[in-house]
Scaffold this active site. Structure first.
Site, PDB file in Angstrom:
ATOM      1  N   ARG A 162       0.810  -1.221   0.000  1.00  0.00           N
ATOM      2  CA  ARG A 162       0.000   0.000   0.000  1.00  0.00           C
ATOM      3  C   ARG A 162       0.845   1.274   0.000  1.00  0.00           C
ATOM      4  O   ARG A 162       0.322   2.358  -0.208  1.00  0.00           O
ATOM      5  CB  ARG A 162      -0.962  -0.004   1.192  1.00  0.00           C
ATOM      6  CG  ARG A 162      -1.866  -1.215   1.179  1.00  0.00           C
ATOM      7  CD  ARG A 162      -2.920  -1.152   2.229  1.00  0.00           C
ATOM      8  NE  ARG A 162      -4.035  -0.302   1.850  1.00  0.00           N
ATOM      9  CZ  ARG A 162      -5.072  -0.062   2.644  1.00  0.00           C
ATOM     10  NH1 ARG A 162      -5.132  -0.606   3.837  1.00  0.00           N
ATOM     11  NH2 ARG A 162      -6.046   0.727   2.236  1.00  0.00           N
ATOM     12  N   GLN A 203      -1.682   1.880  -5.871  1.00  0.00           N
ATOM     13  CA  GLN A 203      -2.979   2.449  -5.538  1.00  0.00           C
ATOM     14  C   GLN A 203      -4.027   2.086  -6.581  1.00  0.00           C
ATOM     15  O   GLN A 203      -5.214   1.986  -6.282  1.00  0.00           O
ATOM     16  CB  GLN A 203      -2.858   3.963  -5.413  1.00  0.00           C
ATOM     17  CG  GLN A 203      -1.968   4.399  -4.265  1.00  0.00           C
ATOM     18  CD  GLN A 203      -1.761   5.898  -4.213  1.00  0.00           C
ATOM     19  OE1 GLN A 203      -2.434   6.638  -4.917  1.00  0.00           O
ATOM     20  NE2 GLN A 203      -0.831   6.348  -3.401  1.00  0.00           N
ATOM     21  N   ASP A 211      -5.439  -1.211  -5.524  1.00  0.00           N
ATOM     22  CA  ASP A 211      -5.735  -1.316  -4.097  1.00  0.00           C
ATOM     23  C   ASP A 211      -7.229  -1.493  -3.856  1.00  0.00           C
ATOM     24  O   ASP A 211      -7.959  -0.526  -3.639  1.00  0.00           O
ATOM     25  CB  ASP A 211      -5.197  -0.072  -3.384  1.00  0.00           C
ATOM     26  CG  ASP A 211      -5.244  -0.220  -1.866  1.00  0.00           C
ATOM     27  OD1 ASP A 211      -5.755  -1.253  -1.397  1.00  0.00           O
ATOM     28  OD2 ASP A 211      -4.777   0.696  -1.162  1.00  0.00           O
ATOM     29  N   SER A 264      -8.659  -0.305  -0.371  1.00  0.00           N
ATOM     30  CA  SER A 264      -9.059   1.102  -0.261  1.00  0.00           C
ATOM     31  C   SER A 264     -10.366   1.377  -0.993  1.00  0.00           C
ATOM     32  O   SER A 264     -11.246   2.073  -0.480  1.00  0.00           O
ATOM     33  CB  SER A 264      -7.950   2.004  -0.811  1.00  0.00           C
ATOM     34  OG  SER A 264      -6.806   1.947  -0.003  1.00  0.00           O
ATOM     35  N   TYR A 282      -0.614   1.367   8.000  1.00  0.00           N
ATOM     36  CA  TYR A 282      -1.612   0.858   8.929  1.00  0.00           C
ATOM     37  C   TYR A 282      -1.313   1.360  10.337  1.00  0.00           C
ATOM     38  O   TYR A 282      -0.223   1.862  10.626  1.00  0.00           O
ATOM     39  CB  TYR A 282      -1.604  -0.677   8.942  1.00  0.00           C
ATOM     40  CG  TYR A 282      -2.104  -1.321   7.668  1.00  0.00           C
ATOM     41  CD1 TYR A 282      -3.460  -1.477   7.449  1.00  0.00           C
ATOM     42  CD2 TYR A 282      -1.214  -1.780   6.703  1.00  0.00           C
ATOM     43  CE1 TYR A 282      -3.924  -2.096   6.294  1.00  0.00           C
ATOM     44  CE2 TYR A 282      -1.670  -2.385   5.539  1.00  0.00           C
ATOM     45  CZ  TYR A 282      -3.030  -2.542   5.352  1.00  0.00           C
ATOM     46  OH  TYR A 282      -3.489  -3.136   4.207  1.00  0.00           O
TER      47      TYR A 282
END
Length: 779
Positions: free
Chosen positions: A150, A156, A159, A162, A257
């Site tokens: 990530r 992205q 991802d 997300s 995270y």
């Protein structure tokens, strides 16, 4: 029957070609079949591929098979998939595809159907060791959508965590408002006052921020709590309050995270949350730690302290829950009347959007396995362990455990010996002397310009250039980072003042009568497109920052001073006061500067946009008054600018929020073209009417306008194509690229010099023609 046998034979040959190749070898897209299977988990309504993503995969060359009714729960019919180029098959044939795409973690029975083929799905390898063992024994190759690195910017695009968390955060607020017994926004009516709901979001990740934004947009008072201090700025940008614990500890973990916090921190956080829960109406929790059970953030005692009718929404219910007492997939009510939502299918409650975004993540990842790392040959599938995205998501390869992906080694730098010798004292005299010498050189440069200046017109232009450079630097430097996109839109709209140059070249009555006049009309028209459309785009961008709590605005009242000045200016001009033209132009410039300066903060940004509009309006007005054209030519100007303005408004109003950046780039290309057309029109007009004015200075201005305009136009077109995803956003990598650029730049400057030193009508056109070409190729 015969056609069915032929199709089956072709499919078998395709599968043999695919599986005969080791994963690191190239496999042509045409030899691969991608399968889309139906989700079987109760309450799951998503599907791995949408008709749109299937169409893109088919366009790339893949064959796609979709299980019958796989997308029905997401409102994607079989007919839609067939129209996109897929074949509708039964469940067994979909699972027999070379590359199976899925959403949910496969059950043991589903994993068995993969056999030794390839699977792309959510896997969660840390939480599912038995599944990982089964897939290894089968000799399968597995990519886990939840293992994307990530922190990798390119990752992205793939991802899915997300993209799905964003939807879950949004939906959580809708579910809470559905159960909550009041409006989220406060209201004052004749029947009484309804206070706004107070919402607290725990966790400032993608889901948490989506919940914050949605609740704030619905009118609630929103608070957010997260262990990562970096989240504070994002939360406050939405107009929410960021809650902090009176205990110093950073909760930022690997990969962005949150990490598990200390016992002391948890005690301090619990005390703060317990106090907040007494006054909060809705609590939304999103706290997750990868590979671990979700931490309890709201205890039973906190729930018991909440008011009757309050609501909790636990987005971590599937991982054990953040709220003590949450039941997965259920809505329960506590003894004191608190509704506790533990739905794990929030994404399925927006199945169409969730499936579309997830399918886009998967489609882009599939097409990157090869093309991203093997640029010489397109249309091939190739697992490349050097590709961080592919290697990070590759958890099993032909039965070999590949998870977790190796962490890139950071080069160890040998520790330097510590030198205890104190540093020498600063040489203040030398610092001031160095600064003084640089200033002396600058003074000398200014004096050199004065010596070389051919006439006072050049000196006046140099004065304007020098002062505008300093002013522009100062006002742009003060613009807030969050407002850089509106800044680009406003400055782009202001740059549409290239229309002024085009108007000076226009003529011929109702229609242009020469090529030069036609170029002037064209430059004026496309500049007006940029002005009108640019300010609409900047207004739309600033609207994205507007909050419901902001006071009412009445910027339309600023039309009073602009209209009053324009009217008085017209009367003064008509009475023969010649200097008012210069003053009007100066005021227009001051307003444009003030417009850019207004973007220094969100409080003054919208005022800055209005000032920019006013400045451009006065600049255009002063230009019109100084033209002294025939009425027919004024009518031509009005027509050209009217068409250009209408076009700009129509285009700008039709674009959505996600398309605003590329729209700015597209509009900006028009400024570059306008500069080129104005320079070309001016050159043609001067050659035809005043050839004696073709001195080196005049031709130098023409050359610079053409070169800078060409670079601006082509560069903006490339920027638009990249932002709109019409071309690869990666930098173009050609053998000898830098040498090619340097060669073309040298050629361009060579022709500029030739044009300026040969100011004769017979020689200059040759240089001018060659000047425009390399300028446009260099980008």
């Amino acid at each position: 029957m015969l056609s069915l046998r032929v199709a089956r034979a072709r499919s078998l040959r395709s599968a043999r070609r695919f599986h005969a190749s080791a994963p690191w070898r190239k496999v042509k897209y045409g030899d691969m079949t991608i399968g889309v299977v139906k989700e079987t988990l109760p309450l799951e309504r998503r599907v791995a591929q949408s008709p749109e993503s299937v169409a893109k995969l088919v366009k790339e060359g893949f064959k796609v098979v979709v299980e019958k009714n796989a997308g029905a729960a997401s409102t994607f019919s079989d007919a839609m998939y067939e129209a996109a180029g897929a074949a509708i098959v039964d469940s067994d044939k979909a699972w027999k595809a070379d590359f199976v795409t899925k959403v949910r973690i496969p059950s043991p029975e589903e994993a068995a159907k993969i056999e030794n083929r390839t699977l792309l799905s959510f896997i969660q390898p840390a939480q599912n060791p038995e599944l990982m063992t089964q897939l290894q024994k089968q000799g399968a190759t597995v990519f886990a959508m939840d293992c994307i690195p990530r922190t990798l910017s390119r990752g992205q695009t793939y991802d899915a965590l997300s993209s799905q968390a964003n939807i879950a955060g949004y939906r959580s607020v809708l579910e809470a408002s559905n159960v909550f017994g009041r409006f989220l926004a406060g209201q004052m009516t004749a029947a009484g006052k309804v206070p706004p709901a107070k919402v607290m979001v725990l966790g400032g990740g993608v889901a948490g921020l989506a919940a914050v934004q949605t609740a704030k947009n619905m009118g609630a008072i929103v608070k957010c709590f997260d262990v990562r201090p970096a989240v504070k700025e994002q939360v406050e940008s939405f107009g929410a309050e960021f809650l902090e614990v009176d205990f110093e500890e950073d909760g930022t973990g690997a990969g962005g995270y949150a990490k598990e916090m200390s016992k002391e921190w948890h005690q301090a956080a619990a005390a703060m949350l317990a106090d907040q829960c007494k006054d909060i109406d809705i609590v939304i929790t999103t706290a997750l730690i990868p590979g671990r059970k979700a931490p309890i953030m709201i205890t039973k005692e906190m729930v018991a302290s909440m008011k009757a009718g309050s609501v909790t929404v636990d987005l971590a219910a599937e991982a054990g829950g953040n709220v003590d007492g949450t039941v997965a997939d259920k809505l329960t009510v506590s003894d004191n009347g608190v509704s506790m939502i533990g739905y794990t299918d929030l994404n399925s409650r927006l199945a169409t959007t969730s499936s579309s975004l997830y399918a886009n993540n998967q489609m882009k990842f599939i097409t990157s396995i090869g093309p991203m790392t093997n640029k010489e040959e397109k249309g091939v599938y190739q697992i490349d362990h050097e590709d961080e995205a592919v290697r990070g998501m590759l958890v099993v390869e032909k039965g070999k455990l590949m998870w977790p992906a190796p962490v890139k080694e950071v080069p160890v730098v040998a520790a330097k010996e510590v030198d205890d010798t104190p540093p020498p004292p600063p040489d203040y005299y030398g610092q001031y002397m160095s600064s003084s010498l640089r200033l002396t050189a600058g003074f000398g440069a200014f004096l050199g310009v004065g010596v070389l200046s051919p006439h006072d017109g050049f000196t006046n232009m140099f004065s304007t250039f020098a002062l505008s450079t300093i002013i522009g630097y100062q006002v742009v430097w003060g613009v807030a980072h969050a407002l850089h996109s509106p800044l680009m839109a406003v400055t782009n709209a202001i740059s549409g003042m290239t229309a002024a140059g085009g108007m000076y070249v226009m003529g011929g009555g109702l229609v242009p009568s020469t090529g030069a006049q036609a170029f002037g009309a064209l430059a004026t028209g496309i500049s007006t497109v940029n002005i009108a459309g640019g300010f609409v785009v900047s207004t739309k961008m600033l609207d994205l920052f507007k909050r419901d709590s902001d006071p009412p605005e009445h910027y339309e009242l600023y039309a009073i001073p602009v209209g009053a000045f324009a009217t008085t200016y017209a009367i003064s001009h008509g009475l023969g006061y010649a200097e008012v033209d210069k003053v009007a132009a100066i005021l227009g410039g001051v307003l444009c500067i003030g417009g850019i300066g207004g973007l220094a903060s969100q409080d003054t940004a919208r005022l800055g946009n209005v000032l920019g509009m006013s400045g451009v309006s006065l600049g255009i007005t002063s230009t019109l008054f100084t033209l002294d054209c025939e009425p027919a030519t004024y009518a031509q100007i009005a027509g050209v600018m009217g068409v250009g303005g209408a076009t700009g408004l129509t285009v700008a109003r039709s674009v959505g929020p996600a398309e605003l950046p590329q729209t700015v780039a597209a509009f900006h290309s028009l400024v570059g073209f306008a500069a080129v057309f104005t320079a070309l029109g001016d050159y043609m007009h001067t050659v035809a009417v005043h050839p004696e004015a073709l001195d080196g200075l005049h031709l130098g201005a023409v050359a610079l306008a053409t070169s800078i305009g060409g670079v601006t136009a082509t560069g903006s077109i490339i920027a638009y194509a990249k932002l709109a995803e019409k071309m690869d956003s990666a930098a173009l990598s050609l053998a000898g690229r830098d040498q090619l650029n340097l060669g073309m730049a040298a050629t361009m400057f060579g022709f500029m010099g030739h044009l300026m030193t040969n100011p004769t009508p017979g020689v200059a056109p040759v240089s001018y023609t060659h000047l425009t070409l390399p300028t446009k190729r260099i980008v």
